[in-house]
Design a protein around this motif. Sequence first.
Motif, PDB file in Angstrom:
ATOM      1  N   GLY A  38       0.765  -1.234   0.000  1.00 54.48           N
ATOM      2  CA  GLY A  38       0.000   0.000   0.000  1.00 54.48           C
ATOM      3  C   GLY A  38       0.797   1.285   0.000  1.00 54.48           C
ATOM      4  N   PRO A  39       0.093   2.421   0.116  1.00 54.34           N
ATOM      5  CA  PRO A  39       0.716   3.748  -0.035  1.00 54.34           C
ATOM      6  C   PRO A  39       1.905   3.987   0.891  1.00 54.34           C
ATOM      7  N   THR A  40       1.828   3.518   2.129  1.00 52.14           N
ATOM      8  CA  THR A  40       2.917   3.724   3.079  1.00 52.14           C
ATOM      9  C   THR A  40       3.730   2.457   3.328  1.00 52.14           C
ATOM     10  N   ARG A  41       3.493   1.423   2.543  1.00 55.53           N
ATOM     11  CA  ARG A  41       4.250   0.159   2.548  1.00 55.53           C
ATOM     12  C   ARG A  41       4.215  -0.552   3.907  1.00 55.53           C
ATOM     13  N   ASP A  42       3.185  -0.293   4.685  1.00 58.49           N
ATOM     14  CA  ASP A  42       3.065  -0.940   5.988  1.00 58.49           C
ATOM     15  C   ASP A  42       1.718  -1.620   6.189  1.00 58.49           C
ATOM     16  N   GLY A  43       0.916  -1.687   5.111  1.00 55.57           N
ATOM     17  CA  GLY A  43      -0.375  -2.334   5.224  1.00 55.57           C
ATOM     18  C   GLY A  43      -1.415  -1.524   5.974  1.00 55.57           C
ATOM     19  N   VAL A  44      -1.140  -0.242   6.195  1.00 58.72           N
ATOM     20  CA  VAL A  44      -2.067   0.632   6.920  1.00 58.72           C
ATOM     21  C   VAL A  44      -2.603   1.686   5.949  1.00 58.72           C
ATOM     22  N   PRO A  92      12.451  -4.662   0.621  1.00 56.35           N
ATOM     23  CA  PRO A  92      13.013  -3.562   1.414  1.00 56.35           C
ATOM     24  C   PRO A  92      11.952  -2.519   1.764  1.00 56.35           C
ATOM     25  N   VAL A  93      12.241  -1.746   2.811  1.00 60.73           N
ATOM     26  CA  VAL A  93      11.379  -0.640   3.227  1.00 60.73           C
ATOM     27  C   VAL A  93      12.256   0.560   3.574  1.00 60.73           C
ATOM     28  N   PHE A  94      11.682   1.746   3.509  1.00 58.60           N
ATOM     29  CA  PHE A  94      12.365   2.933   3.993  1.00 58.60           C
ATOM     30  C   PHE A  94      12.061   3.115   5.474  1.00 58.60           C
TER      31      PHE A  94
END
Length: 410
Positions: A25-31, A212-214
């Motif tokens: 998703g938009p913030t790459r955290d599933g929220v 990867p994630v930021f």
Amino acid sequence: MVLAALLLCSSAFAADPPVWPQWRGPTRDGVVTGPEWPDKLEGDSLKQLWRIEKLGPSYSGPIVAEDRVFITQTVDKKTELVTAHDRKTGKELWKTSWEGSITVPFFAAKNGSWIRSTPAFDGKTLFVAGIKDLLVAVDGETGKEMWRLDFVKEFDSPPPDFGFVCSPLVDDTGVYVQAGGSLVKADKKTGKVLWRALKDGGGTMGSAFSSPVFARLAGTDQVVVQTRTKLAGVARDTGKELWAKAIPSFRGMNILTPVPVGDDGVFTSTYGGNTRLLRVTSEGGKYDTSDAWTLRYEGNMSTPVVVDGHAYVLGKDRRLLCVNLKTGKEAWGTDERFGDYWSLVANKGKILALDSRGVLYLLNASPKEFDLLGKRKVAESETWAHLAVCGDEIFIRDLTGLTVWRWAGK
């Protein structure tokens, strides 16, 4: 007149439909944010808008732009295909293909030999990872291929036994992926390799499955990635390894995506290892890592969501576990066993979970108990692709099709 123009622009911006541009998703955290979800899934509360049938298999989650949806598929066990569809109707807008097929080892054959990675879209370009360690950049408007980067040729590395699984991560300067037995940053416009880090040789297993994630940890913006052997932080501009911590797992099968927590924490769990919260600190430019806590529970493939200081994760034993991130204690765990994989999305204290058996669950994110609000069968074939939730629309890719659902209201 100036005020009216500002209000018009503000209204137009507010009317932009929610999107799902990348893995998780938009913030790459599933929220996600937006209106609170309804309290049930059954009956008329969830209605089908449209469906595309007879697609080739894929584990890639759908990517949702303002006016279109991108999906991938493997066709006839030899060709990889990416298509764009009108968001309102499902009508195909364009398609682009290339040769791409492998046969995974026999012990993983039940998971299929088709495309796995979820693409990323920056508003103009779609970045698609092909199973044979290939990264392809495609124009989102026309489907024209802009460039491709073949990591096997680029690094003279062995083809990955399980395929290119990591989902691309994108910023203004580049695309970050685990490929070629390493973490790589490529130029968005040309595909040129800007740097290569964390080289582990790849070997017969290939690169890790984790994406990867930021994160901003210990006061520094960085890329956090879990390789086959360790969890590490890397400088975004240079690829310099800032810190690393060995993460034991069975045969290097680090699969789920690490989840940054607060200013110095990273939550992760491994197949054949355990669950832990890692603390990352820095003093005088020197980084240090330590386990805030560990829990004897094996996360498997399902990346958790974090809600109000608690992580919800489906483990190797197929139970759902709620973990207090401050203490590392199990708040609760279900007796019920679910499917092998869940993709999870959270919003305002509720969680949607898509089970690999084609069942969608709606939960209250409660640290007191497993609070199931509803469940619904949404697909007849397996659903390993990550679901996408955009406002009141739910996009579900199963092995043979794509279905869009809409909540009718509270």
